[in-house]
Write a protein that holds these residues in place. Sequence first.
Motif, PDB file in Angstrom:
ATOM      1  N   GLU A 252       0.836  -1.198   0.000  1.00 38.96           N
ATOM      2  CA  GLU A 252       0.000   0.000   0.000  1.00 38.96           C
ATOM      3  C   GLU A 252       0.872   1.249   0.000  1.00 38.96           C
ATOM      4  N   HIS A 253       1.965   1.212   0.759  1.00 37.93           N
ATOM      5  CA  HIS A 253       2.889   2.347   0.787  1.00 37.93           C
ATOM      6  C   HIS A 253       3.486   2.563  -0.611  1.00 37.93           C
ATOM      7  N   VAL A 254       3.879   1.504  -1.287  1.00 42.94           N
ATOM      8  CA  VAL A 254       4.419   1.610  -2.642  1.00 42.94           C
ATOM      9  C   VAL A 254       3.387   2.244  -3.575  1.00 42.94           C
ATOM     10  N   GLN A 255       2.130   1.843  -3.447  1.00 48.52           N
ATOM     11  CA  GLN A 255       1.081   2.430  -4.294  1.00 48.52           C
ATOM     12  C   GLN A 255       0.929   3.929  -4.034  1.00 48.52           C
ATOM     13  N   ARG A 256       0.998   4.347  -2.765  1.00 45.17           N
ATOM     14  CA  ARG A 256       0.894   5.769  -2.441  1.00 45.17           C
ATOM     15  C   ARG A 256       2.069   6.548  -3.028  1.00 45.17           C
ATOM     16  N   VAL A 257       3.276   5.993  -2.927  1.00 46.88           N
ATOM     17  CA  VAL A 257       4.454   6.666  -3.462  1.00 46.88           C
ATOM     18  C   VAL A 257       4.351   6.763  -4.980  1.00 46.88           C
ATOM     19  N   ARG A 258       3.930   5.709  -5.636  1.00 45.43           N
ATOM     20  CA  ARG A 258       3.761   5.751  -7.098  1.00 45.43           C
ATOM     21  C   ARG A 258       2.759   6.826  -7.499  1.00 45.43           C
ATOM     22  N   ALA A 259       1.678   6.953  -6.734  1.00 41.36           N
ATOM     23  CA  ALA A 259       0.641   7.940  -7.049  1.00 41.36           C
ATOM     24  C   ALA A 259       1.158   9.365  -6.923  1.00 41.36           C
ATOM     25  N   GLN A 260       2.248   9.574  -6.184  1.00 38.95           N
ATOM     26  CA  GLN A 260       2.832  10.905  -6.013  1.00 38.95           C
ATOM     27  C   GLN A 260       3.937  11.178  -7.027  1.00 38.95           C
TER      28      GLN A 260
END
Length: 190
Positions: free
Chosen positions: A161-169
């Motif tokens: 989930e953290h990786v997905q948030r970072v990708r979204a930024q």
Amino acid sequence: MITSEQREKLRGWFAGRLPDDLFEQLTEVTVDREEITVIGRIPGPRLAEDASDAERDAAVQGRIQEFRERTRQDRMAVAREAEHRFGRKVSWGVECGAERALFTHVAAPVMTRLRQPERQVLDTLIAGGVARSRSEALAWCVRLVQRHTDDWLTELRESLEHVQRVRAQGPDAEAGQATDESSTDEPKDG
């Protein structure tokens, strides 16, 4: 992979959409790519204090069956709406006393390639009477790993989930996730 926020929204939708008198408590809403499973607590049967274990077990099974039949139409209506909205099948289950029962649910096929040592593990489980087939033995192995590595799997899911948030930024976030249509794998002239 579904994020914690998406999972919370899904649980919230079911909490708001389910009839008030369906469950005493909505205990669990789980989701994967194919299925949403909704589990709620129902009241246990009233029995005499001196009821035997056999009588208690039979009463709980009877209560679960009664609930399943009585609520079928309501559950099917919610499931149809949710399946249309979320694009996944909805399965149901209940907790009554110490018993947990799942109603009809998805058994999704999983394609995999196993080398001989892995196949031998599955075949040993079949020979030992733990499973009747390789697919059943594989499911048994997955449940065993799940039981013994739950904390590790939870940490892994949180990391994803953290990786997905970072990708979204990332740099495309401001451009609305636009893709560069001019880029190809072919060399350009010039």
